[in-house]
Motif scaffolding. Sequence first.
Motif, PDB file in Angstrom:
ATOM      1  N   ILE A 378       0.859  -1.179   0.000  1.00 38.74           N
ATOM      2  CA  ILE A 378       0.000   0.000   0.000  1.00 38.74           C
ATOM      3  C   ILE A 378       0.900   1.235   0.000  1.00 38.74           C
ATOM      4  O   ILE A 378       1.829   1.330   0.805  1.00 38.74           O
ATOM      5  CB  ILE A 378      -0.926   0.026   1.237  1.00 38.74           C
ATOM      6  N   TYR A 380       1.405   5.310   0.387  1.00 40.34           N
ATOM      7  CA  TYR A 380       0.856   6.536   0.967  1.00 40.34           C
ATOM      8  C   TYR A 380       1.789   7.700   0.647  1.00 40.34           C
ATOM      9  O   TYR A 380       2.983   7.518   0.377  1.00 40.34           O
ATOM     10  CB  TYR A 380       0.756   6.429   2.496  1.00 40.34           C
ATOM     11  N   GLN A 386      -3.824   7.637   0.996  1.00 40.35           N
ATOM     12  CA  GLN A 386      -3.500   6.420   0.264  1.00 40.35           C
ATOM     13  C   GLN A 386      -3.502   6.708  -1.232  1.00 40.35           C
ATOM     14  O   GLN A 386      -4.486   7.191  -1.794  1.00 40.35           O
ATOM     15  CB  GLN A 386      -4.496   5.303   0.582  1.00 40.35           C
TER      16      GLN A 386
END
Length: 507
Positions: A378, A380, A386
């Motif tokens: 993920i 960021y 995000q």
Amino acid sequence: MVHCRICKRSHDKPLFLPCEESICSKCIQEISIDREFECIFCFKTHTVPIEGMSFKARFPINESLIKSIKNTLSGNSTECEELKERVNNAEKVLKNLKTSLENGIHNIHEYCSKLINAIDLVTETKIKNIQDSRHKVIMEINGFENECLENFNHKVLENYNKLIKEAECLLEHEKNELNKMEFNEKNTEKTKSIKSIKSIESNLNNINREVNKIIFNDISLKYIFDDLTNEFKVYKINNSEIDFNHFKKIDLLGYFDTKYNSKYNILVGLLDNRNFVINYVETNGYKDILEIRNFTKGNEFIKSWSVKIEDNFRNSALKCYKNKIVFFNESVDGQMIRIFDEDLVQVEAEISYILESFAVSEDKILALAQIPDNSLIIIYDWKLNQLTEVGSFSNNFFFCDVITDLCENEKYYFIIESNVMRIINKEDEKFVRSLDIPENNEFVIANSKNIIVQNLSDNGLNYLDFHGIIADTKKLVNAPNRKLKIISNDLLTFYDSENLVLYISPY
């Protein structure tokens, strides 16, 4: 058939003949007499249309053959680019090797002179108290200098100059072969040349390491100034080993004796200002705590932060980058990712995944989340917005197995799987290459020059270059016989997470 049967070259605008075979449009012109030619495939006579080279009616373009040729050329181009890169790398190593030999004596003098000058800068402020100490240290350095000069003699130069000449001949041969190669040449020839260049490059790296060891007898000098005694101390450090007896030992288990909950791991990170960040769970009250301490100045407490957690479950991950802290944990507030500055002022966001590790850059944070039978990255920004999620087999962040760790240096991200490391360019986030982690080795950390792995069979460190070649090795002496984590390259610091012990370099 990639090659034309007439000119024996790669097809140039291949056209279908009436018998469904193909030859170059230019070749049709050259073999035609009064607009007719005998076909070398079917042996019949074909008539060329009167409109000349358009051939639209009878001789259509072989589009599939053109596409096949382009794919072949593209593959060969990639191999040639790799071959060129290998040649360039080998030439750079050769140049560095020659420079090391040519400037060996000068470098010995210069190296020792810099040490002397550095010592002189400190002695100016405390000249009355340290003059005798300085004289003793200079004598040691001069003795070291004489040892190096005696060892670096003409016989050494002659031996290595012979090896250099042999390498130059081999490299020149491969360069000549590269110039002869065409894009459509067989793959086996290029593969053979690539292996040859790799072997030359590896041999040159080995010779370069040997020369650098010989110049300084495989020893570095490190000096410190003892504020308590007002004395300089010089240490001879064996470059082939890391001796833990020289390190400052911090026993975290004793430090957390009254409040540390042993059910949970203690996580440790190091900020650029040399303050340590420690994450642990307090026994009473079930608090997840971050503390900032300075162990290089004794045990100086600076700041702390805490949050309540549930009694039955807790996961956390910690990453220090410059003077920022990236932290994930499960608490009564939910699953949270937080960013702290050195004053523990935070930005936070609730997330739906359990995070295990991080890799960071100036503008992004890569977080590793484990999902059933797979992994997820993920991404960021530093405000915890995000940006995207990346799964296995993606175009850029290519990985196919469960990820065990993430890491980074100034230029690359590193995605660590069980026995493979994927290298990703930070700037364009494109896949660079995959490297096999040597057998019985485990990834430790990556810096600007090397990927460091620990050899678990002999308890040593292997320093790999970014092509997977072992550039250096160091034996761990008087060290715990288990996997260690290096939490900093700047201030060399090892963490034994099993026994909760920090080893901090004094240099």
